[in-house]
Enzyme design. Sequence first.
Site, PDB file in Angstrom:
ATOM      1  N   SER A 107      40.675  37.494  51.964  1.00 22.35           N
ATOM      2  CA  SER A 107      40.891  37.889  50.709  1.00 22.35           C
ATOM      3  C   SER A 107      40.191  39.156  50.457  1.00 22.35           C
ATOM      4  O   SER A 107      40.543  40.136  50.940  1.00 22.35           O
ATOM      5  CB  SER A 107      40.551  36.919  49.622  1.00 22.35           C
ATOM      6  OG  SER A 107      41.184  37.125  48.354  1.00 22.35           O
ATOM      7  N   GLU A 115      51.937  33.173  48.724  1.00 19.01           N
ATOM      8  CA  GLU A 115      51.235  34.100  48.124  1.00 19.01           C
ATOM      9  C   GLU A 115      51.812  35.251  47.576  1.00 19.01           C
ATOM     10  O   GLU A 115      52.823  35.807  47.970  1.00 19.01           O
ATOM     11  CB  GLU A 115      50.102  34.591  49.166  1.00 19.01           C
ATOM     12  CG  GLU A 115      49.186  33.610  49.792  1.00 19.01           C
ATOM     13  CD  GLU A 115      47.801  34.260  50.392  1.00 19.01           C
ATOM     14  OE1 GLU A 115      47.263  35.162  49.673  1.00 19.01           O
ATOM     15  OE2 GLU A 115      47.651  33.937  51.617  1.00 19.01           O
ATOM     16  N   HIS A 137      47.396  31.334  48.262  1.00 11.41           N
ATOM     17  CA  HIS A 137      46.183  32.137  48.428  1.00 11.41           C
ATOM     18  C   HIS A 137      44.882  30.927  48.744  1.00 11.41           C
ATOM     19  O   HIS A 137      44.794  30.087  48.224  1.00 11.41           O
ATOM     20  CB  HIS A 137      45.616  33.038  47.288  1.00 11.41           C
ATOM     21  CG  HIS A 137      44.630  34.074  47.707  1.00 11.41           C
ATOM     22  ND1 HIS A 137      44.994  35.101  48.450  1.00 11.41           N
ATOM     23  CD2 HIS A 137      43.353  34.281  47.181  1.00 11.41           C
ATOM     24  CE1 HIS A 137      43.886  35.791  48.536  1.00 11.41           C
ATOM     25  NE2 HIS A 137      42.849  35.050  47.804  1.00 11.41           N
TER      26      HIS A 137
END
Length: 392
Positions: free
Chosen positions: A124, A217, A247
């Site tokens: 991320s 995502e 995610h």
Amino acid sequence: MLNVIAVPAAPEAARAVRDRADALIAAPLPDDAEVRGDWVRAPGVRGGAVIYVHGGGFAHTMPEAERAMAYRLSKATGRPALRVDYRLAPEHPYPAALEDVLAAWRSVLDEGVPAAEVVFAGESAGATLVLSALLEIERTGGPRPGAAVVISPVTDFALTGVSLAANDGKDIMSRAALDSIRAQYLAGAPGDQAPQSPLYGDPRGLPPLLIAVGADEVLLDDARRFAEAADASGVSVRLEEYADMPHAFHLSEPGEVLLDRIGRWLADPVRVFTVSEPDAGPYALTGGPDGALWFTEIGAGQIGRITVDGTVTEYPLPDREARPHAITPGPDGALWFTEWGRGRIGRLTADGRITAYDLPRADCEPHGIASYDGALWCALETGSLARLDVHR
């Protein structure tokens, strides 16, 4: 062509990720994990290092959970893992976190770990920082890490990816959340510039990349576009898209599949480097006097050059229908090659100058070529050999 792998998932696995996104990192750190400061070592690790950059929107940290993830990366890769405790926004906006990641890289090198045995890994926000760091390492010169693994990176803070809308509502991340993250992290820095937005940087020369992303995502397009840009620049890239995953999927049970694939990818001695176009037709290659590999592109009518770090340069021939075939370094320091489709021998200097020498017949189909005793020898498919004297 970009190496894209679709990784399937059972419907129950996709539901489990959404119900318990932190299943892997919420488990207690195993008793056999050795933590020294922020170094985490799984049993049986060897040399090298993983530089692990955690997620958390550039603003949050969970040290124990991150150490658990570092342990799993150490176990999967066979290397000790360093968890980077970087400064957080909004108190410390860009470029503070990036500076800390680069400082961690330098500290690992200072400990004597060979650069080629270092793997960056990020998730991320941490994946974004890894890509930003790689761009800066390449821009400033010096040693290059051996590989990098990035999971669900933000690569475009201008937020232009089509999946921001297409996957809105399917993902646990949203565009609204990314707007907030962008404001805190960048604090006024441009969202359409590198290295903070890696998509806008020059990926040439980056190490081999494994990019993983969930197919549900909002950041799917960020991962795809960076992978495509890196692949087009000659970087060895594998893009893995995990079906039905949102995610942070890697923090739940499907993450074990990803970790296993990371370990096998790092252990695989084969890396694939893409040249300019699918029909280029790389054919023959040879080591050049400059330490690079040189190769013919029979389909594109070009001569290519690739360095040890994967940077590809291509030299179009004046006659793109010449169909260059074999190639060899000559006694004069130039590269010599056969033009199978035109009955010629070509010469390419290190500074890109191309000349050609006609053989007795245009249809003689020159194939193999070799340098011997100060001359170039060429095998003609019409049943003879040709010799070209080279004046140095």
